[in-house]
Design an enzyme around this catalytic site. Structure first.
Site, PDB file in Angstrom:
ATOM      1  N   SER A  67       0.877  -1.181   0.000  1.00 55.50           N
ATOM      2  CA  SER A  67       0.000   0.000   0.000  1.00 55.50           C
ATOM      3  C   SER A  67       0.905   1.219   0.000  1.00 55.50           C
ATOM      4  O   SER A  67       2.105   1.109   0.319  1.00 55.50           O
ATOM      5  CB  SER A  67      -0.839  -0.020   1.284  1.00 55.50           C
ATOM      6  OG  SER A  67      -1.451   1.227   1.514  1.00 55.50           O
ATOM      7  N   TYR A 121      -1.830  -1.207  10.588  1.00 55.47           N
ATOM      8  CA  TYR A 121      -1.866  -1.395   9.132  1.00 55.47           C
ATOM      9  C   TYR A 121      -0.570  -0.895   8.494  1.00 55.47           C
ATOM     10  O   TYR A 121       0.031  -1.575   7.662  1.00 55.47           O
ATOM     11  CB  TYR A 121      -3.074  -0.636   8.574  1.00 55.47           C
ATOM     12  CG  TYR A 121      -3.283  -0.789   7.088  1.00 55.47           C
ATOM     13  CD1 TYR A 121      -3.820  -1.962   6.564  1.00 55.47           C
ATOM     14  CD2 TYR A 121      -2.964   0.244   6.204  1.00 55.47           C
ATOM     15  CE1 TYR A 121      -4.028  -2.110   5.196  1.00 55.47           C
ATOM     16  CE2 TYR A 121      -3.167   0.113   4.836  1.00 55.47           C
ATOM     17  CZ  TYR A 121      -3.707  -1.064   4.335  1.00 55.47           C
ATOM     18  OH  TYR A 121      -3.914  -1.197   2.985  1.00 55.47           O
TER      19      TYR A 121
END
Ligand SMILES: NC(=O)c1ccc[n+]([C@@H]2O[C@H](COP(=O)([O-])OP(=O)(O)OC[C@H]3O[C@@H](n4cnc5c(N)ncnc54)[C@H](O)[C@@H]3O)[C@@H](O)[C@H]2O)c1
Length: 259
Positions: free
Chosen positions: A150, A163
């Protein structure tokens, strides 16, 4: 000849969003696709769509954080299609604070259990997939592995420490595996999407319309990505056209990370 003709490719998280788009496009381009997801209904519905369109695919129920499930997934691909040429390790959890029913969680409010839950899937799960896929690829002639990180793999985003940590680790897994197998016909790359309009994101936008206009503005290109735009980059990395690309982190984020 279709670009991915006769390539046996695993896609994890194939039941939704980026994984669904990648599985459908891979089948359209001739791949024999092993769809893997923890959500059977979602996986089955993508499988039905691929079969309706004349593609070749199978669905396997997998929780990527469980070794036996991952071994079964890889065995299903090699026994149905004779080999494993590619894998898109894309299944992942959002930050603890962004999951349904939870509230946004600044770093010091994270508990070890919240952190561990995210790492179990995003890091250990991705590790297990890479490990067992490499074993199969070494036996069946090499291949290409793409792991979904990401922008949060190279940047911090607020109240998402679990995350952000997990997606940084996916880049570490990718580079380590790429280096160890570079001379053995296995390429390993990371894909770093920006904000992408998947069902998960659409739910957040429905709850908070201001978030949608923020997300559009944050990406210099002026909008969020469609899942197929991210999937295209994964399919390129999986294809022979990316034959000299390994250990890379390919950003597909409308310019988000350049400013
Ligand atoms: N959507 C975005 O804006 C965005 C941005 C950057 C990175 N990503 C990453 O892209 C990947 C896909 O995200 P998405 O937005 O398409 O998500 P999504 O929620 O639409 O799809 C994720 C899929 O993974 C499956 N899954 C979850 N846990 C699993 C497990 N333990 N085992 C097997 N399958 C499991 C889910 O059932 C679901 O079908 C994720 O790794 C995510 O972190 C997404």
């Amino acid at each position: 000849m279709k670009e991915l003709a006769d390539k046996s490719i695993i896609v994890t998280g194939a039941g939704s969003g980026i994984g669904e788009a990648a599985a459908v496009l891979a089948a359209e381009r001739g791949a024999q696709v092993t769809l893997a997801d923890i959500d059977d209904d979602a996986g089955q519905s993508v499988l039905d769509r691929i079969h309706r369109d004349g593609g070749t695919a199978q669905f396997v129920h997998v929780d990527i954080s469980i070794t036996e499930h991952v071994q079964n997934m890889v065995a299903a691909a090699t026994s149905a299609y004779g080999k494993l040429d590619g894998a898109f390790n894309n299944a992942g959890l959002p930050a603890w604070g962004q999951r349904p029913g939870n509230t946004s969680t600044p770093f010091a409010d994270l508990t070890p259990e919240m952190l561990q839950g995210t790492l179990d899937v995003n890091v250990v799960g991705t590790f297990l997939c890479i490990k067992h896929q490499i074993e199969a690829m070494l036996r069946t002639g090499g291949g290409s592995i793409v792991n979904t990180s990401s922008d949060a793999g190279i940047l911090a985003i607020a109240s998402a420490g679990d995350y952000v940590t997990s997606k940084h680790a996916v880049i570490g897994l990718t580079k380590s595996a790429a280096l160890d197998y570079a001379t053995q016909g296995i390429r390993v790359n990371a894909l770093l999407p920006g904000i992408t309009l998947t069902p998960m994101m659409a739910k957040s936008f429905d709850k908070n319309p201001e978030l949608r206009s923020w997300a559009d503005k944050m990406q210099p290109i002026g909008r969020v990505a469609q899942p197929a735009e991210v999937a295209e980059a994964a399919l390129w990395l999986l294809s022979d056209r990316a034959s000299f690309v390994t250990g890379s982190s390919l950003v597909v984020d409308g310019g988000f990370s350049m400013v």
